[in-house]
Design a protein around this motif. Structure first.
Motif, mmCIF file in Angstrom:
data_model
loop_
_atom_site.group_PDB
_atom_site.id
_atom_site.type_symbol
_atom_site.label_atom_id
_atom_site.label_comp_id
_atom_site.label_asym_id
_atom_site.label_seq_id
_atom_site.Cartn_x
_atom_site.Cartn_y
_atom_site.Cartn_z
ATOM 1 N N MET A 178 43.443 38.638 35.991
ATOM 2 C CA MET A 178 42.849 37.435 35.615
ATOM 3 C C MET A 178 42.594 37.434 34.282
ATOM 4 O O MET A 178 41.962 36.176 33.876
ATOM 5 C CB MET A 178 41.644 37.144 36.643
ATOM 6 N N ALA A 179 42.433 38.140 33.503
ATOM 7 C CA ALA A 179 41.991 38.113 32.084
ATOM 8 C C ALA A 179 43.003 37.717 31.076
ATOM 9 O O ALA A 179 42.855 37.410 30.023
ATOM 10 C CB ALA A 179 41.500 39.464 31.447
ATOM 11 N N GLY A 180 44.197 37.485 31.621
ATOM 12 C CA GLY A 180 45.421 36.957 30.948
ATOM 13 C C GLY A 180 45.518 35.457 30.632
ATOM 14 O O GLY A 180 44.842 34.734 31.556
ATOM 15 N N ASN A 181 45.852 35.104 29.392
ATOM 16 C CA ASN A 181 46.175 33.546 29.186
ATOM 17 C C ASN A 181 47.428 33.474 29.906
ATOM 18 O O ASN A 181 47.522 32.111 30.444
ATOM 19 C CB ASN A 181 46.637 33.435 27.814
ATOM 20 N N ARG A 182 48.356 34.191 30.264
ATOM 21 C CA ARG A 182 49.588 34.115 31.034
ATOM 22 C C ARG A 182 49.835 35.204 31.935
ATOM 23 O O ARG A 182 49.717 36.341 31.255
ATOM 24 C CB ARG A 182 50.770 33.693 30.206
ATOM 25 N N VAL A 183 50.112 35.159 33.090
ATOM 26 C CA VAL A 183 50.481 36.216 33.808
ATOM 27 C C VAL A 183 51.859 35.930 34.456
ATOM 28 O O VAL A 183 52.216 34.893 34.993
ATOM 29 C CB VAL A 183 49.657 35.959 35.368
ATOM 30 N N GLU A 184 52.827 36.956 34.122
ATOM 31 C CA GLU A 184 53.869 36.875 35.123
ATOM 32 C C GLU A 184 54.181 37.987 36.123
ATOM 33 O O GLU A 184 53.531 39.127 35.923
ATOM 34 C CB GLU A 184 54.908 37.238 33.852
ATOM 35 N N ILE A 185 55.018 37.902 37.021
ATOM 36 C CA ILE A 185 54.992 38.857 38.162
ATOM 37 C C ILE A 185 56.384 39.035 38.553
ATOM 38 O O ILE A 185 57.118 37.908 38.578
ATOM 39 C CB ILE A 185 53.858 38.446 39.200
ATOM 40 N N GLY A 186 56.656 40.420 38.867
ATOM 41 C CA GLY A 186 58.015 40.466 39.442
ATOM 42 C C GLY A 186 58.224 39.778 40.902
ATOM 43 O O GLY A 186 57.218 39.609 41.621
ATOM 44 N N ALA A 187 59.266 39.281 41.388
ATOM 45 C CA ALA A 187 59.469 38.676 42.382
ATOM 46 C C ALA A 187 59.224 39.616 43.846
ATOM 47 O O ALA A 187 58.799 39.330 44.799
ATOM 48 C CB ALA A 187 61.093 38.195 42.712
ATOM 49 N N ALA A 188 59.357 40.847 43.528
ATOM 50 C CA ALA A 188 59.025 41.925 44.537
ATOM 51 C C ALA A 188 57.781 42.644 44.305
ATOM 52 O O ALA A 188 57.262 43.502 45.159
ATOM 53 C CB ALA A 188 60.230 42.871 44.614
ATOM 54 N N SER A 189 57.010 42.099 43.279
ATOM 55 C CA SER A 189 55.644 42.743 43.162
ATOM 56 C C SER A 189 54.563 41.878 43.912
ATOM 57 O O SER A 189 54.837 41.031 44.425
ATOM 58 C CB SER A 189 55.270 42.485 41.795
ATOM 59 N N PHE A 190 53.315 42.641 43.921
ATOM 60 C CA PHE A 190 52.278 42.037 44.733
ATOM 61 C C PHE A 190 50.794 42.009 43.833
ATOM 62 O O PHE A 190 50.874 42.767 42.835
ATOM 63 C CB PHE A 190 52.012 42.948 45.870
ATOM 64 N N ILE A 191 50.117 41.064 44.109
ATOM 65 C CA ILE A 191 48.757 40.931 43.865
ATOM 66 C C ILE A 191 48.024 41.122 45.098
ATOM 67 O O ILE A 191 48.257 40.213 46.104
ATOM 68 C CB ILE A 191 48.190 39.774 43.165
ATOM 69 N N MET A 192 46.845 41.905 45.065
ATOM 70 C CA MET A 192 46.175 42.057 46.356
ATOM 71 C C MET A 192 44.708 42.020 46.067
ATOM 72 O O MET A 192 44.046 42.384 45.012
ATOM 73 C CB MET A 192 46.457 43.282 46.762
ATOM 74 N N ILE A 193 43.865 41.145 46.802
ATOM 75 C CA ILE A 193 42.543 40.887 46.450
ATOM 76 C C ILE A 193 41.634 41.209 47.819
ATOM 77 O O ILE A 193 42.222 41.020 48.953
ATOM 78 C CB ILE A 193 42.145 39.392 45.921
ATOM 79 N N HIS A 194 40.721 41.742 47.651
ATOM 80 C CA HIS A 194 39.656 42.077 48.696
ATOM 81 C C HIS A 194 38.225 42.288 48.224
ATOM 82 O O HIS A 194 37.824 42.150 47.079
ATOM 83 C CB HIS A 194 40.158 43.561 49.573
ATOM 84 N N ASN A 195 37.416 42.568 49.107
ATOM 85 C CA ASN A 195 35.996 42.687 48.765
ATOM 86 C C ASN A 195 35.833 44.015 48.308
ATOM 87 O O ASN A 195 36.467 44.989 48.305
ATOM 88 C CB ASN A 195 35.224 42.648 50.088
ATOM 89 N N CYS A 196 34.767 44.321 47.369
ATOM 90 C CA CYS A 196 34.633 45.377 46.636
ATOM 91 C C CYS A 196 34.291 46.542 47.898
ATOM 92 O O CYS A 196 33.335 46.278 48.928
ATOM 93 C CB CYS A 196 32.897 45.385 45.788
ATOM 94 N N SER A 197 34.968 47.641 47.876
ATOM 95 C CA SER A 197 34.849 48.478 48.788
ATOM 96 C C SER A 197 34.240 49.884 48.226
ATOM 97 O O SER A 197 34.508 50.509 47.199
ATOM 98 C CB SER A 197 36.304 48.834 49.282
ATOM 99 N N VAL A 198 33.262 50.442 48.940
ATOM 100 C CA VAL A 198 32.466 51.608 48.411
ATOM 101 C C VAL A 198 32.501 52.783 49.749
ATOM 102 O O VAL A 198 32.683 52.554 50.636
ATOM 103 C CB VAL A 198 31.173 51.308 47.950
ATOM 104 N N MET A 199 31.991 53.967 49.290
ATOM 105 C CA MET A 199 31.741 54.892 50.328
ATOM 106 C C MET A 199 30.395 55.288 49.955
ATOM 107 O O MET A 199 29.963 55.554 49.038
ATOM 108 C CB MET A 199 32.654 55.876 50.189
ATOM 109 N N GLY A 200 29.679 55.494 51.060
ATOM 110 C CA GLY A 200 28.036 56.095 50.829
ATOM 111 C C GLY A 200 27.579 56.413 52.227
ATOM 112 O O GLY A 200 28.355 56.564 53.209
ATOM 113 N N GLY A 201 26.398 57.010 52.043
ATOM 114 C CA GLY A 201 25.702 57.407 53.289
ATOM 115 C C GLY A 201 24.195 57.070 53.098
ATOM 116 O O GLY A 201 23.482 56.707 51.881
#
Length: 340
Positions: A178-201
């Motif tokens: 998201m820091a780019g002025n322009r973003v190009e992506i391959g047709a077979a490429s992916f962008i994945m978004i999710h919530n911040c994931s951590v491990m803890g006890g």
């Protein structure tokens, strides 16, 4: 003439008001403004720059850094497995001297001694200097907070930043994108978004405190995705809840990217792909062991013992008979047992 006690902003406003006096109001102006906004290309941040304008104006604002650096956010194992299947080894055909490559995990990588860090990106941008920069990303993610730091470093570059997603930009890597002025992506490429994931006890109070600590970062990430795409933040938050994968065309349609990257500009490096698969078995096993209740240090010690080498870094140049096949077979068996 008496001294003018107005502020510059007040003086400008008064001059604008006087200039508008006597001019008829254009009834359709609001409708035309709405139409113009609706026709703005998806994924394009801000208006088209005039020559000499600051490229940083087209990028989202800086993201907050955590006050608790003892907490690390890691990409879950399923995302690593999908990267293994769909994106490992994908590289660009050509490179320039203004290109920063981000292949593999975001953050320091225990298993290879490498990884993409804000410190390294800062040094590379310093070498590029006052020139446009190009970033090639093929990463399953990694430490979300390191990804935020890299995002902040890139958005401060004084020239245009073009980001090319060659295989996958998942988790922390999607934030960097998201820091780019322009973003190009391959047709077979992916962008994945999710919530911040951590491990803890800990007990319920510890987890309640951790949840409260993470909430502002999820909101900040949702705001950045929303600013880039024009999708409202609530819808983005739901996409993050669902751990959403977007192919090249879907990413462009939703505004996460601007254009497709020609297939002729990418290739699969078979040697890199094999090395990626090998070390990712270690990363996936580590995450599974931690999820089963081990501490991170104990999980790494157990894997190193199976691996049978004194150091942490994986020897990707192991020769036949050196034991690589044996420990990989043992590791695969242990991983299968853990998953079952």
């Amino acid at each position: 003439m008496a001294d003018d006690t107005r502020t510059p902003a007040q003086a400008d406003q008064q001059r604008n008001d006087e200039a508008r006096k006597g001019k008829p109001k254009v009834v359709a102006s609001d409708d035309l403004k709405s139409l113009a906004q609706a026709q703005r290309p998806r994924g394009a941040l801000g208006r088209i720059k005039a020559e000499g304008e600051n490229p940083r104006a087209d990028r989202p604002g800086a993201l907050p850094m955590p006050h608790r650096r003892s907490v690390s956010a890691y990409t879950p194992a399923p995302a690593i497995e999908r990267w293994n299947a769909d994106a490992a080894g994908v590289r660009a055909v050509e490179y320039g001297d203004n290109v920063i490559t981000m292949f593999g995990p975001i953050g320091e990588d225990f298993w290879t001694g490498e990884g993409v860090t804000a410190k390294r990106v800062t040094a590379q941008l310093r070498a590029i200097g006052q020139r446009p920069a190009e970033v090639h990303i093929n990463s399953f993610g990694g430490d979300m907070f390191e990804g935020i730091a890299i995002f902040n470093v890139l958005r401060e570059h004084p020239q245009d930043v073009t980001i090319k997603v060659l295989g996958m930009a998942a988790s922390a890597a999607s934030i960097i994108t998201m820091a780019g002025n322009r973003v190009e992506i391959g047709a077979a490429s992916f962008i994945m978004i999710h919530n911040c994931s951590v491990m803890g006890g800990g007990n319920r109070h510890d987890f309640a405190e951790l949840a409260a600590f993470l909430a502002p970062f999820d909101q900040a990430m949702a705001d950045v995705y929303a600013e880039r795409t024009g999708i409202d933040a609530k819808t983005i938050a739901k996409m993050m809840d669902d751990e959403t994968y977007m192919s090249g065309s879907a990413a462009i349609e939703k505004g996460f990217a601007d254009a497709l990257l020609s297939a002729e500009k990418t290739k699969v490096d078979e040697a890199a792909k094999a090395a990626d698969h090998q070390v990712n078995e270690l990363r996936a096993m580590e995450l599974q062991l931690v999820a089963s209740g081990m501490s991170r240090s104990d999980a790494r010690a157990r894997i190193k013992k199976i691996k049978g080498t004194p150091g942490a870094a994986l020897d990707t140049d192991a020769t036949p008979g050196a034991g690589a096949d044996d420990w990989l077979s043992d590791a695969a068996g242990l991983l299968s047992t853990i998953r079952s």
